[in-house]
Design a protein around this motif. Structure first.
Motif, PDB file in Angstrom:
ATOM      1  N   ALA A 111      41.349  31.053  54.527  1.00 44.10           N
ATOM      2  CA  ALA A 111      42.001  31.828  55.588  1.00 44.10           C
ATOM      3  C   ALA A 111      42.556  33.096  54.964  1.00 44.10           C
ATOM      4  N   LEU A 112      42.826  34.104  55.793  1.00 46.56           N
ATOM      5  CA  LEU A 112      43.325  35.390  55.316  1.00 46.56           C
ATOM      6  C   LEU A 112      44.758  35.595  55.793  1.00 46.56           C
ATOM      7  N   PRO A 113      45.756  35.377  54.922  1.00 46.29           N
ATOM      8  CA  PRO A 113      47.149  35.627  55.332  1.00 46.29           C
ATOM      9  C   PRO A 113      47.412  37.122  55.469  1.00 46.29           C
ATOM     10  N   HIS A 114      48.503  37.471  56.144  1.00 43.37           N
ATOM     11  CA  HIS A 114      48.869  38.878  56.305  1.00 43.37           C
ATOM     12  C   HIS A 114      49.376  39.430  54.981  1.00 43.37           C
ATOM     13  N   ASN A 115      49.006  40.668  54.706  1.00 35.78           N
ATOM     14  CA  ASN A 115      49.514  41.406  53.542  1.00 35.78           C
ATOM     15  C   ASN A 115      49.315  40.653  52.212  1.00 35.78           C
ATOM     16  N   TYR A 116      48.180  40.027  52.082  1.00 35.80           N
ATOM     17  CA  TYR A 116      47.905  39.292  50.853  1.00 35.80           C
ATOM     18  C   TYR A 116      47.229  40.209  49.823  1.00 35.80           C
ATOM     19  N   ARG A 117      47.243  39.738  48.562  1.00 38.45           N
ATOM     20  CA  ARG A 117      46.453  40.336  47.498  1.00 38.45           C
ATOM     21  C   ARG A 117      45.812  39.213  46.684  1.00 38.45           C
ATOM     22  N   VAL A 118      44.663  39.507  46.111  1.00 36.74           N
ATOM     23  CA  VAL A 118      44.028  38.596  45.164  1.00 36.74           C
ATOM     24  C   VAL A 118      43.999  39.283  43.805  1.00 36.74           C
ATOM     25  N   LYS A 119      44.502  38.585  42.789  1.00 29.11           N
ATOM     26  CA  LYS A 119      44.558  39.133  41.433  1.00 29.11           C
ATOM     27  C   LYS A 119      43.735  38.257  40.500  1.00 29.11           C
ATOM     28  N   TRP A 120      42.783  38.870  39.805  1.00 26.12           N
ATOM     29  CA  TRP A 120      42.014  38.183  38.760  1.00 26.12           C
ATOM     30  C   TRP A 120      42.586  38.558  37.397  1.00 26.12           C
ATOM     31  N   SER A 121      42.732  37.566  36.514  1.00 27.80           N
ATOM     32  CA  SER A 121      43.210  37.829  35.162  1.00 27.80           C
ATOM     33  C   SER A 121      42.497  36.899  34.183  1.00 27.80           C
ATOM     34  N   LYS A 122      42.559  37.247  32.899  1.00 21.25           N
ATOM     35  CA  LYS A 122      41.939  36.449  31.837  1.00 21.25           C
ATOM     36  C   LYS A 122      43.009  36.043  30.837  1.00 21.25           C
ATOM     37  N   VAL A 123      43.001  34.773  30.467  1.00 20.81           N
ATOM     38  CA  VAL A 123      43.961  34.263  29.497  1.00 20.81           C
ATOM     39  C   VAL A 123      43.378  34.438  28.104  1.00 20.81           C
ATOM     40  N   GLU A 124      44.074  35.178  27.245  1.00 20.36           N
ATOM     41  CA  GLU A 124      43.587  35.447  25.890  1.00 20.36           C
ATOM     42  C   GLU A 124      44.199  34.439  24.920  1.00 20.36           C
ATOM     43  N   PRO A 125      43.370  33.604  24.268  1.00 19.52           N
ATOM     44  CA  PRO A 125      43.919  32.549  23.403  1.00 19.52           C
ATOM     45  C   PRO A 125      44.629  33.078  22.166  1.00 19.52           C
ATOM     46  N   ALA A 126      44.296  34.297  21.726  1.00 20.60           N
ATOM     47  CA  ALA A 126      44.910  34.817  20.501  1.00 20.60           C
ATOM     48  C   ALA A 126      46.384  35.155  20.708  1.00 20.60           C
ATOM     49  N   ASN A 127      46.790  35.513  21.942  1.00 19.11           N
ATOM     50  CA  ASN A 127      48.192  35.877  22.168  1.00 19.11           C
ATOM     51  C   ASN A 127      48.795  35.213  23.408  1.00 19.11           C
ATOM     52  N   TYR A 128      48.007  34.346  24.074  1.00 21.67           N
ATOM     53  CA  TYR A 128      48.474  33.576  25.229  1.00 21.67           C
ATOM     54  C   TYR A 128      48.932  34.458  26.394  1.00 21.67           C
ATOM     55  N   ARG A 129      48.438  35.681  26.436  1.00 25.08           N
ATOM     56  CA  ARG A 129      48.785  36.567  27.544  1.00 25.08           C
ATOM     57  C   ARG A 129      47.693  36.558  28.593  1.00 25.08           C
ATOM     58  N   GLU A 130      48.082  36.922  29.808  1.00 23.09           N
ATOM     59  CA  GLU A 130      47.107  37.098  30.876  1.00 23.09           C
ATOM     60  C   GLU A 130      46.886  38.593  31.081  1.00 23.09           C
ATOM     61  N   ASN A 131      45.669  39.023  30.911  1.00 23.55           N
ATOM     62  CA  ASN A 131      45.331  40.426  31.116  1.00 23.55           C
ATOM     63  C   ASN A 131      44.701  40.595  32.492  1.00 23.55           C
ATOM     64  N   ILE A 132      45.272  41.483  33.293  1.00 25.31           N
ATOM     65  CA  ILE A 132      44.760  41.710  34.654  1.00 25.31           C
ATOM     66  C   ILE A 132      43.397  42.382  34.586  1.00 25.31           C
ATOM     67  N   ILE A 133      42.481  41.915  35.427  1.00 26.00           N
ATOM     68  CA  ILE A 133      41.128  42.454  35.486  1.00 26.00           C
ATOM     69  C   ILE A 133      40.917  43.276  36.754  1.00 26.00           C
ATOM     70  N   ILE A 134      41.335  42.722  37.899  1.00 29.85           N
ATOM     71  CA  ILE A 134      41.107  43.411  39.178  1.00 29.85           C
ATOM     72  C   ILE A 134      42.107  42.893  40.207  1.00 29.85           C
ATOM     73  N   ILE A 135      42.567  43.776  41.092  1.00 24.54           N
ATOM     74  CA  ILE A 135      43.454  43.409  42.199  1.00 24.54           C
ATOM     75  C   ILE A 135      42.850  43.975  43.481  1.00 24.54           C
ATOM     76  N   THR A 136      42.839  43.169  44.542  1.00 17.21           N
ATOM     77  CA  THR A 136      42.291  43.615  45.830  1.00 17.21           C
ATOM     78  C   THR A 136      43.175  43.131  46.970  1.00 17.21           C
ATOM     79  N   ASN A 137      43.187  43.907  48.035  1.00 15.72           N
ATOM     80  CA  ASN A 137      43.859  43.466  49.268  1.00 15.72           C
ATOM     81  C   ASN A 137      42.840  43.178  50.366  1.00 15.72           C
ATOM     82  N   GLY A 138      41.593  43.056  49.999  1.00 15.48           N
ATOM     83  CA  GLY A 138      40.538  42.791  50.965  1.00 15.48           C
ATOM     84  C   GLY A 138      39.833  44.041  51.439  1.00 15.48           C
ATOM     85  N   LEU A 139      40.538  45.173  51.410  1.00 15.18           N
ATOM     86  CA  LEU A 139      39.943  46.453  51.814  1.00 15.18           C
ATOM     87  C   LEU A 139      39.691  47.356  50.617  1.00 15.18           C
ATOM     88  N   TYR A 140      40.647  47.372  49.705  1.00  7.32           N
ATOM     89  CA  TYR A 140      40.540  48.222  48.525  1.00  7.32           C
ATOM     90  C   TYR A 140      40.760  47.353  47.284  1.00  7.32           C
TER      91      TYR A 140
END
Length: 347
Positions: free
Chosen positions: A28-57
């Motif tokens: 389902a598509l909630p109002h004013n949502y965003r989808v964020k993709w990230s990758k977990v890097e094992p060398a430093n345990y950080r999540e690096n953002i790859i892409i963010i979308t609101n469905g339109l942009y």
């Protein structure tokens, strides 16, 4: 979860140079949502953002930016597509729905088929289960180990890659760095020089070590090379002509071939360049042996100054060892004119 579908297969298998898609589908598509993709890097345990979308942009971030896009096959599809998959792309990814207090996420793993080996100066001697070393061992701190693998068309292995290699028979007495900064060695046959006969087989660990001061060897991982059918055969070349993936092929496929001759190291490099190629790296030869069944009895120079030859079908006149593998003559004098050379052309 209210909005995200659990993936049917949380692990996506692929090979280097292919195109892979990590599924993330909304129910389902909630109002004013965003989808964020990230990758977990094992060398430093950080999540690096790859892409963010609101469905339109959408907006891409980081080093993966030029090679990622949203599949968006329908309005509920937020799946991530990675083109020209590289060694460093393997790992854990997270698709997160950002929706106020109702955030949800799923985790997926991108797995590359490949081969793990100890960098790069090990020479297995007949009848001897340990490694003999031509230039000493335990030479690298963590950062040097990382660079050493990268210079040979590979990267530091993850623990999962090392463990899988152990289950398939990897047995080394030498401890090496892996990607998360820990140090391990895999043992199949317990023996006195490797911790004693009483310890059970397994991937033994030294734990996390000082990345600057401590020195060990390096466990490197390389994945399959994408190859294409060769042009008209040259009598002195051995081409690898098998396509290694069913995914969309890379526009610049690679192949490994052998040039016969009595060449010193400098002449070997020039012989490859004369044919529009480069002298092959250790990881490239291992990939050709592992994934394309390259089998040749001739020793050839490689980029690191070693002389090796790949054997798929063991036989008496090709080293006499019972198991397939990449055999090594070590690091002879670079002025010696005894060997041919293995060349790599492509990416």
């Amino acid at each position: 979860m209210l909005y995200l579908l659990e993936p049917l297969h949380p692990t996506v298998h692929t090979q280097r140079g292919a195109t892979a898609t990590l599924p993330c589908v909304l129910r389902a598509l909630p109002h004013n949502y965003r989808v964020k993709w990230s990758k977990v890097e094992p060398a430093n345990y950080r999540e690096n953002i790859i892409i963010i979308t609101n469905g339109l942009y959408h907006k891409n971030y980081g080093p993966l930016s030029p090679r990622v896009r949203l599949r968006h096959s329908h309005r509920y599809d937020a799946s991530l597509t990675i083109s020209d998959v590289a060694l460093e792309d393997e790992g854990r990814y997270r698709c997160q729905l950002v929706n106020g207090l109702e955030d949800e996420s799923i985790s997926l793993t991108l797995h590359l088929e490949g081969e793990v080996g100890l960098h790069p100066r090990g020479v297995r001697r007949e009848g001897n289960p340990r490694l003999e070393w031509s230039n000493g061992r335990y030479k690298f701190n963590y950062h040097e180990a990382k660079r050493a693998c990268e210079q040979q068309d590979s990267r530091l292995a993850t623990y999962q890659q090392l463990y899988k290699a152990w289950t398939e028979g990897l047995d080394w007495c030498n401890a090496g760095w892996i990607l998360d900064g820990t140090v391990h060695y895999p043992i199949i046959h317990s023996r006195e020089p490797c911790g004693g006969r009483l310890l059970l087989p397994g991937v033994r660990t030294y734990g996390a070590r000082d990345k600057q001061k401590d020195r060990f060897d390096a466990f490197c991982f390389t994945s399959a090379l994408q190859v294409s059918p060769s042009p008209a055969a040259h009598p002195d070349w051995l081409f690898l002509g098998r396509v290694l993936t069913c995914a969309v092929p890379s526009p610049s496929p690679g192949r490994v071939y052998f040039i016969r001759g009595h060449l010193n190291f400098k002449e070997a490099g020039q012989a490859c360049r004369n044919h529009g190629a480069a002298i092959a790296k250790v990881g490239q030869l291992y990939s050709a042996w592992k994934f394309s069944q390259l089998d040749r009895c001739d020793g050839g120079w490689l980029e690191d100054g070693s002389v090796r030859y790949p054997i798929t079908t063991p036989r008496e006149r090709c080293g006499g060892l019972p198991d397939p593998g990449v055999r090594s003559f070590g690091f002879p004098s670079k002025e010696m004119r005894t060997y041919g050379t293995y060349c790599f052309v492509g990416k």
